[in-house]
Design a protein around this motif. Sequence first.
Motif, short mmCIF file in Angstrom:
data_model
loop_
_atom_site.label_atom_id
_atom_site.label_comp_id
_atom_site.label_asym_id
_atom_site.label_seq_id
_atom_site.Cartn_x
_atom_site.Cartn_y
_atom_site.Cartn_z
N GLN A 103 22.79 -9.34 -27.85
CA GLN A 103 21.36 -9.10 -28.00
C GLN A 103 20.57 -10.41 -28.00
N PHE A 110 21.08 -2.39 -34.53
CA PHE A 110 22.15 -1.62 -33.90
C PHE A 110 23.30 -2.51 -33.46
N LEU A 159 24.30 -0.34 -28.32
CA LEU A 159 23.22 -0.67 -27.39
C LEU A 159 23.74 -0.71 -25.96
N MET A 214 23.71 2.56 -24.39
CA MET A 214 22.36 2.99 -24.02
C MET A 214 22.05 2.69 -22.55
N SER A 215 22.70 1.67 -22.01
CA SER A 215 22.40 1.31 -20.62
C SER A 215 23.46 1.86 -19.66
N HIS A 216 24.11 2.94 -20.08
CA HIS A 216 25.08 3.60 -19.20
C HIS A 216 24.39 4.04 -17.91
N PHE A 217 25.10 3.92 -16.81
CA PHE A 217 24.54 4.34 -15.51
C PHE A 217 24.18 5.82 -15.49
N GLY A 218 23.32 6.19 -14.58
CA GLY A 218 22.92 7.59 -14.44
C GLY A 218 24.12 8.48 -14.17
N GLU A 219 24.17 9.60 -14.85
CA GLU A 219 25.28 10.54 -14.64
C GLU A 219 24.76 11.96 -14.81
N PRO A 252 19.95 4.37 -31.53
CA PRO A 252 18.50 4.34 -31.33
C PRO A 252 17.82 5.70 -31.49
N ALA A 253 16.54 5.67 -31.80
CA ALA A 253 15.74 6.88 -32.00
C ALA A 253 15.71 7.72 -30.74
N SER A 305 19.87 13.79 -23.08
CA SER A 305 19.84 12.37 -22.69
C SER A 305 21.25 11.81 -22.76
N PRO A 306 21.94 11.71 -21.60
CA PRO A 306 23.31 11.19 -21.65
C PRO A 306 23.41 9.82 -22.32
N GLN A 307 22.44 8.96 -22.06
CA GLN A 307 22.51 7.61 -22.65
C GLN A 307 22.46 7.67 -24.18
N LEU A 308 21.53 8.43 -24.73
CA LEU A 308 21.44 8.52 -26.19
C LEU A 308 22.67 9.19 -26.78
#
Lengths: 386, 386
Positions: free
Chosen positions: B4, B18, B23, B26-31, B203-204, B255-258
Motif C-alpha cells: 500500500q 486493511f 486489498l 479487490m483488484s481481481h480481474f473481471g469474472e 472494504p465497505a 460484486s465478485p471483487q468484494l
Amino acid sequence: MSAQAEHPTLLIPGPIEFDDAVLSAMSHFGESHVGAPFVTVFGDTLTQLRSLFQSTDPTAQPFVISGSGTLGWDQVAANLTQPGDQILVLHTGYFADSFADCLSAYGAVPTQLKAPIGSRPSLSEIEAALTEKPYKIITITHVDTSTGVLSDVKAIADLVHRVSPQTLIVVDAVCSAGCEPIAFDAWGLDVVLTASQKAIGCPAGLSILMTSGRAIAAFENRTSPPAAYFASWANWLPIMRAYEAKKPMYFATPSPQLVRALHVSLTQILSKPLEERFAVHAAASKKIKQAVAALGLKQLAAREEDQANGMTAIWLPEGIAPPDVLPKILARGVVFAGGLHRECATRYIRIGHMGVSVTDPKRGDADKAVKALGEALGEVGYKAPA
Amino acid sequence: MSAQAEHPTLLIPGPIEFDDAVLSAMSHFGESHVGAPFVTVFGDTLTQLRSLFQSTDPTAQPFVISGSGTLGWDQVAANLTQPGDQILVLHTGYFADSFADCLSAYGAVPTQLKAPIGSRPSLSEIEAALTEKPYKIITITHVDTSTGVLSDVKAIADLVHRVSPQTLIVVDAVCSAGCEPIAFDAWGLDVVLTASQKAIGCPAGLSILMTSGRAIAAFENRTSPPAAYFASWANWLPIMRAYEAKKPMYFATPSPQLVRALHVSLTQILSKPLEERFAVHAAASKKIKQAVAALGLKQLAAREEDQANGMTAIWLPEGIAPPDVLPKILARGVVFAGGLHRECATRYIRIGHMGVSVTDPKRGDADKAVKALGEALGEVGYKAPA
C-alpha cells in the motif's frame, strides 16, 4: 502490458473486462468515508455522471449508492410511486418482468406492454397504451440484457412528452449507459438508472442514478413517506448534495474503493468525446453481428434497429444448447453467457462487447470472440451455410 | 512490507486499515458472477460466515448482499415485520434511532428503551418492557459506533428466552462482528446483521447477515409479501442456498471483487481460534483505555462493562472541540473520527482499534494513536492532571 493475472477474456454482457487503472483503484488503502481526500473524489464522481448523461441542468441529481443495478428499481418504486399508482412497463425481455415485480412489491400497479421475443413495442402501441389511461410513470429498458433488444429512448420520450406529458420517464440503462447515447436533458428523461459493471467499466457493487428536477419534485411532493429506508432519497438526497459540494455528511457508509474505481473509469471515458465512444461501440457491434450472420446464425433481435451496440444475443442452431458450446468457447480462453429469457434460455447465448474490450483495439477481443464461436460450433458439427 | 502507498493510519471505528492480501483481492480481474471460480469462492464465503458466528445449525442461513450495514436493517424490516408489528429497540446511541426510523419506514411500530448517553438499558428495565406487551422483535445494538457502548447480548438473549420466548432477537453487529464474541447458536439469536468494513476487515460495500431457522420460518409464514424487492429474502434466499451448494443462480449481480476480498479476510480470521482474536482485541482496547484514563480523559461509556473492545469514544476536555485536535492528530499521521451522537457530537472523538491495527503488533498502531492523542491535546494547551 497488464497488471492482471492471465485469465479468460470476459465477454459476457456484464461484468466486463476492466482497465488496469480501474482495478488498481479497487485496492486503495483504507480511508475515512468522511475525510477530505475521499469527499473530493466522491464529489467529482457525481459531477462526472452529469457529463456522462450529457446533463447540465442544475436541478438534475446524480446518486451513487452501494448495491446493484436492481437497487435502482427499488429507488424508483420506493421514492416515485405510492400504492395504486399506474405504471406502464415496456417489455423487451426478462428485466421488464423483474422491474414490474419490484414495482408491485411497493404497491404500484404495473401494466406490461409486451413485444414478441427479440422485438420491442411499436410507437403506435405505446401511444395507444398511454392514451388509454393516465400513467404516473413509463419504464423503458434501454437494452434488455436478456435479449439484446435496444429501445429507441429518444423517440419514446418524444411521444410521451406529446401524448402524456405528466408521465415520468424512467430508463433502465444498466446495459446501455456508457455504450449507447443517452442525452438526459435533451430527451427530457426523469430517471436513468444503471450499474457500475457494464459499459461504465467499474466492478459491480454500485447503483448509479441520474434524476431530473421533475423527478425530485415528484418525490418531494409525495403524500406519504418513501416506503423504504436504505433506498430512500429522503436519506440520500442531502448526502449526494453535500458530497458534490465537497462537504462530508453521513447516512450509510459508502465504499471508497468502488467509488474511486468509478472515478478512474469515468475519467477515462470522459477524456474523449462521448460520440467517439459510442461510435467505437457501434462499429465493434456491427463487426460482430456481421460475423455472426456470416456463420449463418440469427440474433434474437432480428431487425437491425432493435439491436443493441454493447451485446449480441444469438440463437443457437437447432439441436445445440448453451452447455454444448460454452465450455468449448471457454477452452479457447473466452467467456460468453448462456440465455436468460425465461421462455427460451436454453436456446441461445449472449456475447458482451463493452468497455476496454472494444475501446482498446490492441486487445483483439472481438476477433477472439468470433473465432472462438465459429470453432466451437464447428467442433459440435455445425456447418455454416455456404 | 506493504503493497500500500504511504498513508495516514486509519483508526476510526470503520472503515479500518486493511490487510494487503485483502486489498489485492479487490483488484481481481473481471469474472462472471455465475462462473465456476466465483461460485466456489462465494459458496465458501457463506460457509465461512457460519464459522465466524459460531453456528453449526443447518437451518441457519447467511446472506451477503451488495449494500452497506444499513441495508441489514431494511432486510429485517422488510422481511420480518408487517405493518403494526411491535418492536422493542434497545437504545445505546445514534444507531438505535436510525434502526427505529428504518422499522417505521416499513410500518412497524418501534418502542425505544433509552439509556443515558454512555450507558445501556439494564436487564430489569428490559424485562419490564418485555412483560408490558408482546413484541415481535427486540433489537440490540451490540456496539453502538456513536458511543462505544457494548451491550451484553448473551444476557439479554437469555432474558428474552425466559420472559418473551416468541420474540425474535435481532443484533446489529456492525461494530462488533469480528472483534466481540458472538455465539449465534448458543445464545439463540435470530438475526445478526453486520457490514464488511469494520472488524471483518474487508472494504465497505457488503451487507452481511446471519439468520436463524426460526427467522426464516417467520419470514416464510408472513401473511403479506416482503415490502421491498432488492432487500427481499424471497429473492435472495434461493440465491444464497444455491451459491453455498456451489451452483450458480441469478437475481442481482453480486460484486465478485468484494466477495473475494471478504473471502480472503475471513480465511485470515478463521486461521486462528476466534477466542484468540477476541482476546487480542480486548487486550489492545484495555491498553488504549488505560492510556486515555492516564491522560485524565473520560469515555462516553463510563462503566468498564459497558465499554466496547473495538473502539473508544472519549469526551474532550472542556473548551476543546474535535476540529481543534483532529487536524493535529492527522498531522501526526493518524486519523480519528469526530463525534456522531446527535446530542453531543461536538464534545467527543472516537478511536477505532479493530482488525490488523491490533492483530499485527508490528504495526504499532495503538501506541501511535495514544501518542498522537496526547501530543495533539498538549499542543492545544491541555495538561493531564498529575
